[in-house]
Design a protein around this motif. Structure first.
Motif, short mmCIF file in Angstrom:
data_model
loop_
_atom_site.label_atom_id
_atom_site.label_comp_id
_atom_site.label_asym_id
_atom_site.label_seq_id
_atom_site.Cartn_x
_atom_site.Cartn_y
_atom_site.Cartn_z
N SER A 57 -5.84 -8.48 -17.27
CA SER A 57 -6.18 -7.64 -18.50
C SER A 57 -6.05 -8.62 -19.63
O SER A 57 -7.04 -8.76 -20.69
CB SER A 57 -5.33 -6.59 -18.92
N VAL A 58 -4.93 -9.39 -19.73
CA VAL A 58 -4.76 -10.51 -20.71
C VAL A 58 -5.88 -11.31 -20.62
O VAL A 58 -6.32 -11.96 -21.58
CB VAL A 58 -3.49 -11.17 -20.45
N GLN A 59 -6.41 -12.07 -19.41
CA GLN A 59 -7.21 -12.96 -19.67
C GLN A 59 -8.57 -12.40 -19.90
O GLN A 59 -9.50 -13.16 -20.79
CB GLN A 59 -7.51 -13.47 -18.02
N VAL A 60 -8.91 -11.27 -19.69
CA VAL A 60 -10.41 -10.75 -20.03
C VAL A 60 -10.24 -10.44 -21.56
O VAL A 60 -11.16 -10.72 -22.26
CB VAL A 60 -10.65 -9.39 -19.24
N ALA A 61 -9.11 -9.98 -22.16
CA ALA A 61 -9.09 -9.69 -23.65
C ALA A 61 -8.94 -11.12 -24.29
O ALA A 61 -9.65 -11.06 -25.32
CB ALA A 61 -7.63 -9.09 -23.92
N SER A 65 -11.79 -12.15 -27.03
CA SER A 65 -11.70 -12.52 -28.47
C SER A 65 -12.12 -13.90 -28.69
O SER A 65 -12.43 -14.29 -29.75
CB SER A 65 -10.07 -12.65 -28.58
N ASN A 66 -12.27 -14.86 -27.57
CA ASN A 66 -12.78 -16.17 -27.98
C ASN A 66 -14.29 -15.86 -28.07
O ASN A 66 -14.95 -16.91 -29.18
CB ASN A 66 -12.55 -17.23 -26.49
N ASP A 67 -15.01 -15.00 -27.23
CA ASP A 67 -16.43 -14.95 -27.40
C ASP A 67 -16.67 -14.37 -28.91
O ASP A 67 -17.77 -14.61 -29.65
CB ASP A 67 -16.96 -14.01 -26.31
N PHE A 348 -6.72 -15.74 -11.96
CA PHE A 348 -7.59 -15.03 -13.39
C PHE A 348 -7.89 -16.32 -14.23
O PHE A 348 -8.44 -16.01 -15.28
CB PHE A 348 -6.77 -14.15 -13.94
N ASN A 349 -7.99 -17.47 -13.84
CA ASN A 349 -8.61 -18.70 -14.87
C ASN A 349 -9.96 -19.15 -14.43
O ASN A 349 -10.19 -20.22 -14.79
CB ASN A 349 -7.43 -19.74 -14.72
N ASN A 367 -20.15 -10.26 -14.73
CA ASN A 367 -19.91 -8.80 -14.02
C ASN A 367 -18.31 -8.44 -13.83
O ASN A 367 -18.05 -7.33 -13.59
CB ASN A 367 -20.74 -8.77 -12.67
N ILE A 368 -17.33 -9.42 -14.06
CA ILE A 368 -16.00 -9.20 -13.94
C ILE A 368 -15.17 -9.49 -14.95
O ILE A 368 -14.16 -9.45 -14.84
CB ILE A 368 -15.42 -9.64 -12.57
N ARG A 369 -15.86 -9.40 -16.33
CA ARG A 369 -15.27 -9.71 -17.25
C ARG A 369 -15.62 -8.91 -18.49
O ARG A 369 -16.62 -8.08 -17.99
CB ARG A 369 -15.23 -11.32 -18.04
N GLY A 370 -15.37 -8.94 -19.79
CA GLY A 370 -15.91 -8.18 -20.91
C GLY A 370 -15.16 -6.91 -21.12
O GLY A 370 -14.35 -6.51 -20.37
#
Length: 388
Positions: A57-61, A65-67, A348-349, A367-370
């Motif tokens: 969850s943290v990596q996707v968030a 934020s970066n995008d 998750f990296n 398809n596995i982020r966002g």
């Protein structure tokens, strides 16, 4: 755009529940995937998977934020190593823009495209699949159904059209706006456009909640028709109005474009950046404080961060398209099985991609982020997931 790309993952799940009257059966499918594991549709947060759940969850968030920051910076600082895209668009000085009319046409095309997408894809695809008896595919074609936020997302898409036409974010009409220009020369066209914008938003909100349980309703059909009428008014009537103006209106068109950038696009993307930073903070807090209250706060932050994105969908051109930020942030449908496999992997990296990667590799990562991957991890049956 990467939305509505495939239903393959959804077809791996078990038979769907009846969608128009699913009562307490909010998730389709059986209890396992045939290998003794819980099916992707039914996986839930637990003490055993909590560490992976939060790390993912943290990596996707963080990527969201970066995008969002990258998108805002491309408009305000530098685009592809050159001047800010806002300056390119305001001054119609590159990237294919040679006149204020080019920019107005881009604005209108963006509005027509999202009106069409809401009607024919976001509502229409599930509707058509359901009517064809493909009920499981219909369910998984509904965007934002984990949070039961579909109607609000689609309505905010219509508000992105209103904001572009009015030149403001609050529903008032700016002096330097398409609405003011049309009203001054063709009041009946302006009244028609306003009426069709209101009708589309109203028809979407009239669909009984949640949309995923009312896919084939009469209200859904009426919403599709209202979006089609809005699309036609924009792509035919509004576009013809501006294309028929002579050179004496050049200064007014330039002012409309400048106001659109400064009063609509930039504040929307600024809000997107700020709210996604807040979303990251909420998800990080949840990771460190694993309580139901923290889950609820993260869900509120997700809903807040989602609003400016949906209100930006009338301007999916320029950096958001060229840099792949739309599918990065908003791919749909998800590959739920791939998400669960990734969750179980503990790695998750590897959720980013480069231009040298193949299209298949890029799409698989997107398809596995966002937003919707994080939605899957935060929500269940329209409510925040729970620790206990």
């Amino acid at each position: 755009m990467n939305k509505f790309a495939t239903f393959a993952a959804a077809l791996l799940w078990a038979a769907a529940a009846t969608l128009t009257s699913c009562d307490d059966k909010n998730e389709p499918g059986g209890g396992n995937d045939g290998n003794g594991d819980v099916a992707a549709a039914l996986i839930d947060y637990s003490a055993e998977n909590a560490d992976n759940w939060h790390n993912y969850s943290v990596q996707v968030a963080r990527l969201l934020s970066n995008d969002a920051s990258k998108l805002y910076d491309a408009w305000t600082v530098s685009y592809n190593g050159g001047q800010a895209f806002a300056d390119i668009f305001r001054n119609h000085s590159g990237n294919g823009y040679t006149s204020p009319l080019n920019c107005i046409e881009e604005m209108i095309d963006g509005c027509a495209d999202i009106a069409n997408e809401v009607g024919t894809a976001k509502i229409g695809d599930p509707f058509d699949l359901y009517k064809a008896g493909r009920t499981e595919e219909a369910l998984y074609a509904v965007e934002s159904w984990y949070s039961w936020h579909s109607r609000e997302d689609y309505t905010n898409n219509i508000y992105s059209i209103r904001n572009t036409y009015f030149g403001t974010l609050d529903g008032t009409v700016a002096t330097a706006s398409m609405a003011s220009k049309v009203a001054s020369l063709d009041p009946s066209l302006d009244a028609d456009l306003r009426s069709k914008i209101d009708a589309a938003a109203g028809a979407i909100l009239a669909i009984p909640q949640p949309f995923r349980n009312n896919i084939d309703s009469g209200e859904a059909s009426a919403a599709m028709q209202a979006c089609a009428a809005l699309d036609a008014a924009l792509s035919v009537d509004l576009k013809a109005f501006f294309e028929n103006l002579d050179a004496s209106h050049h200064a007014d068109l330039s002012a409309i474009v400048t106001n659109y950038v400064d009063a609509v696009v930039l504040p929307t993307y600024k809000s997107l950046k700020e709210r996604n930073a807040a979303l990251l903070s909420a998800v990080q807090f949840l990771s460190a404080n694993r309580t139901d209250a923290a889950f609820e706060a993260a869900c509120r932050a997700w809903l807040s961060s989602r609003e400016p994105w949906e209100k930006s969908e009338a301007f999916l051109f320029g950096p958001v398209d060229a840099l792949g930020l739309d599918p990065n942030m908003d791919s749909w449908p998800l590959d739920q099985d791939a998400i669960v496999n990734h969750l179980k992997s503990g790695v998750f990296n590897d959720l980013d991609w480069s231009d040298s990667d193949s299209d298949d590799t890029i799409e698989a990562v997107q398809n596995i982020r966002g937003f919707h991957t994080l939605e899957f991890l935060l929500f269940k049956d329209g409510k925040p997931r729970a620790v206990n």
